[in-house]
Design a protein around this motif. Structure first.
Motif, short mmCIF file in Angstrom:
data_model
loop_
_atom_site.label_atom_id
_atom_site.label_comp_id
_atom_site.label_asym_id
_atom_site.label_seq_id
_atom_site.Cartn_x
_atom_site.Cartn_y
_atom_site.Cartn_z
N ILE A 56 0.83 -1.20 0.00
CA ILE A 56 0.00 0.00 0.00
C ILE A 56 0.87 1.25 0.00
N SER A 57 1.95 1.22 0.76
CA SER A 57 2.88 2.34 0.77
C SER A 57 3.44 2.58 -0.64
N ASP A 58 3.79 1.49 -1.33
CA ASP A 58 4.27 1.61 -2.71
C ASP A 58 3.21 2.24 -3.61
N LEU A 59 1.98 1.75 -3.49
CA LEU A 59 0.89 2.31 -4.31
C LEU A 59 0.71 3.80 -4.05
N ASN A 60 0.70 4.18 -2.79
CA ASN A 60 0.50 5.59 -2.46
C ASN A 60 1.65 6.46 -2.96
N ARG A 61 2.84 5.92 -3.01
CA ARG A 61 4.01 6.66 -3.49
C ARG A 61 4.00 6.79 -5.01
N MET A 62 3.43 5.81 -5.70
CA MET A 62 3.45 5.77 -7.16
C MET A 62 2.60 6.86 -7.82
N PHE A 63 1.62 7.35 -7.09
CA PHE A 63 0.66 8.27 -7.69
C PHE A 63 0.60 9.59 -6.93
N ARG A 64 0.08 10.62 -7.59
CA ARG A 64 -0.04 11.93 -6.95
C ARG A 64 -1.03 11.92 -5.81
N GLU A 65 -2.04 11.07 -5.92
CA GLU A 65 -3.06 10.96 -4.87
C GLU A 65 -2.94 9.59 -4.21
N PRO A 66 -3.23 9.50 -2.91
CA PRO A 66 -3.17 8.19 -2.26
C PRO A 66 -4.33 7.30 -2.71
N ALA A 67 -4.06 5.99 -2.75
CA ALA A 67 -5.09 5.00 -3.05
C ALA A 67 -5.78 4.54 -1.77
N VAL A 68 -5.06 4.65 -0.65
CA VAL A 68 -5.57 4.22 0.65
C VAL A 68 -5.18 5.24 1.70
N THR A 69 -6.11 5.53 2.60
CA THR A 69 -5.79 6.32 3.78
C THR A 69 -5.99 5.42 4.99
N SER A 70 -5.23 5.69 6.03
CA SER A 70 -5.36 4.87 7.23
C SER A 70 -5.25 5.75 8.46
#
Length: 123
Positions: A56-70
């Motif tokens: 999830i950290s990788d996904l959030n780093r890959m894009f300008r917007e986060p895919a998941v918030t926690s």
């Protein structure tokens, strides 16, 4: 004799510098959406919380917007949510999979007809 599983193409998008987006990360997002929890999503995929969190950290780093918030645990408990961007990412990836399979349908049918019917060993 049981019929072998149908052929299925697998989509993976390779980004520059080694980042990847594939069905595993998308499935993890879907489990987070369904459970509201990174740890529960990881368990559903037989993966550790740490591994799920790193993906999830990788996904959030890959894009300008986060895919998941926690949010951290505490009185209200922790949790995770797929963002509107994450929902769109899931939708578009699943559509790309369907489009790719449709584009390859004739070739997949040909490969299916040419199969020996014996499943390859997992070794």
């Amino acid at each position: 004799m049981t019929k072998p599983a149908p052929l299925q193409p697998v989509l993976r998008i390779d980004f520059p510098l080694g980042d990847r987006l594939g069905r595993g990360k998308i499935e993890l997002l879907e489990h987070i959406r369904d459970t509201g929890s990174i740890s529960a999503a990881g368990r559903a995929m037989d993966m550790s919380y740490r591994r799920a969190w790193l993906l999830i950290s990788d996904l959030n780093r890959m894009f300008r917007e986060p895919a998941v918030t926690s949010q951290r645990g505490g009185r209200e408990g922790g949790g995770a949510a797929v963002t509107p961007f994450g929902e769109e990412l899931i939708r578009r990836f699943r559509q790309m999979e369907a489009d790719a399979a449709a584009a390859m349908r004739a070739d997949l049918d040909w490969l299916e007809a040419a199969r020996s019917g014996e499943e390859a060993s997992a070794e």
